[in-house]
Design an enzyme around this catalytic site. Structure first.
Site: not given
Ligand code: COA
Length: 343
Positions: A268, A127, A298
């Site tokens: 994020h 990520c 996500n």
């Protein structure tokens, strides 16, 4: 505020354009209720996610990248097929869900957008893929080696998600975005500083074991579900809360600014609770913390460019604003970057 803009060797780099893409198909929490033992209330309370976008069968992450790249270049009025200073010189893709093991997604994108003469590579940082790729691109521009670097963060996580595992399948979605990096004009600042870190001891908590050289794809790897994302959610959560706060505080402190000086914080999007815990630590006004996890889930390396677009749409990101980016991901990887928005 006493922002310390440290001198750099070479010239400063800035983001000169942005483009994003999410595939049209959507899976809502209500849809998931029909396939696993979960419910909208649990997912919203524990994660902040209501729906996520899903890439259609027959497409790969390179297709997300291409849509985003084209929009980004169009926004800057650049033809990808122009060579050298007038076109794209380098393509860096942050992704952990490439179309295939090789060639790299950067090569696939280069071909599909017709960026003749460009070079490029993929960055595998989970990520944190976008923030790591961004720093690689920034350094290429700062060094004077390149004048136009296309940095893409995108993932097609739903391809690697086990829809019988309620602890992971509610979290992930597909999408991404691209930014163009160019030398800053006279008087512009662009990228100021970054803090990036890796901690491989965390690899056991978040990984995808099948299909690599250690466990090549076989009936056995499929039977053991090694082609799906494995995650120890609580371990990742604890690490993310601690390291997002550490990395962001460090980059702000050493540049003489606080959360109150930021135009916006673009983190994020893994879990709404991780974001608010970090923002609280920084003393940020919640209004200036960009959260769009409700719509996208996500998307790994895709979340930050998607959130940049959300920030612009909401009127929270304007030229001259001081912006903080931050991510934590599989590896573990940690990244934070401080910049002035110059578009
Ligand atoms: C995954 C995550 C949302 C789980 O939230 P949590 O509050 O830690 O929940 P837990 O894992 O402790 O589970 C609590 C309970 O909810 C249950 N549960 C888990 N997923 C569920 C779901 N989708 N629906 C309903 N119940 C669920 C668990 O089985 C557990 O039940 P039990 O107490 O009877 O055993 C959270 O740990 C997280 O966000 N982790 C980080 C994820 C991340 O950032 N990943 C990407 C890397 S950047």
């Amino acid at each position: 505020m006493s922002l310390i803009v440290r001198p750099i060797v070479g010239r400063r780099a800035k983001i000169s354009a942005l483009g994003i893409y999410v595939p049209p198909d959507v899976i809502t929490n209500k849809d998931l209720e029909k396939i696993v033992d979960t419910n909208d209330e649990w997912i919203m309370t524990r994660t902040g996610i209501r729906e996520r976008h899903v890439l259609a069968k027959g497409l790969g992450v390179s297709d997300i990248c291409v849509h985003a790249a084209k929009k980004c270049l169009q926004a800057r009025g650049i033809d990808a097929d122009k060579i050298g200073d007038f076109g794209v010189e380098c393509i860096i893709v942050g992704t952990v869900t490439p179309d295939m093991m090789f060639p790299s997604t950067a090569c696939l994108v280069q071909d599909k957008i017709g960026a003749k003469g460009a070079w490029g590579f993929d960055v595998s940082a989970g990520c944190s893929g976008f923030v790591f790729a961004l720093q690689a691109g920034v350094k290429l521009v700062e060094s004077g080696a390149q004048k136009k670097v296309l940095v893409i963060g995108a993932d097609a996580n739903t391809r690697m998600t086990d829809y019988t595992d309620r602890t992971t399948c509610v979290l992930f979605g597909d999408g991404g975005g691209a930014v163009l990096l160019e030398p800053a004009e006279e008087g512009e600042i662009g990228f100021i500083d970054y803090v990036n870190e890796i901690d491989g001891s965390g690899g056991v908590a978040l990984n995808l074991k099948g299909g690599g050289s250690l466990n090549p794809s076989s009936h056995e790897t499929v039977d053991k579900k090694m082609h799906y994302i494995f995650q120890d959610g609580p371990a990742v959560y604890k690490f993310a809360v601690r390291k997002m706060a550490e990395a962001t505080s460090k980059v702000l402190e050493r540049n003489g600014v606080t959360g109150a000086d930021l135009g916006c914080f673009i983190p994020h999007q893994a879990n709404k609770r991780i974001i608010t815990a970090t923002a609280d630590r920084l003393g940020m006004d919640p209004e200036r913390v960009i959260i769009n996890i409700e719509k996208y889930g996500n998307t790994s390396a895709g979340t930050i460019p998607l959130a940049m677009e959300t920030a612009i749409e909401q009127g929270k990101l304007k030229k001259g604003d001081l912006v903080l980016l931050a991510a934590v991901g599989a590896g573990f990887t940690v990244g934070a970057a401080l910049l002035r928005w110059e578009i």
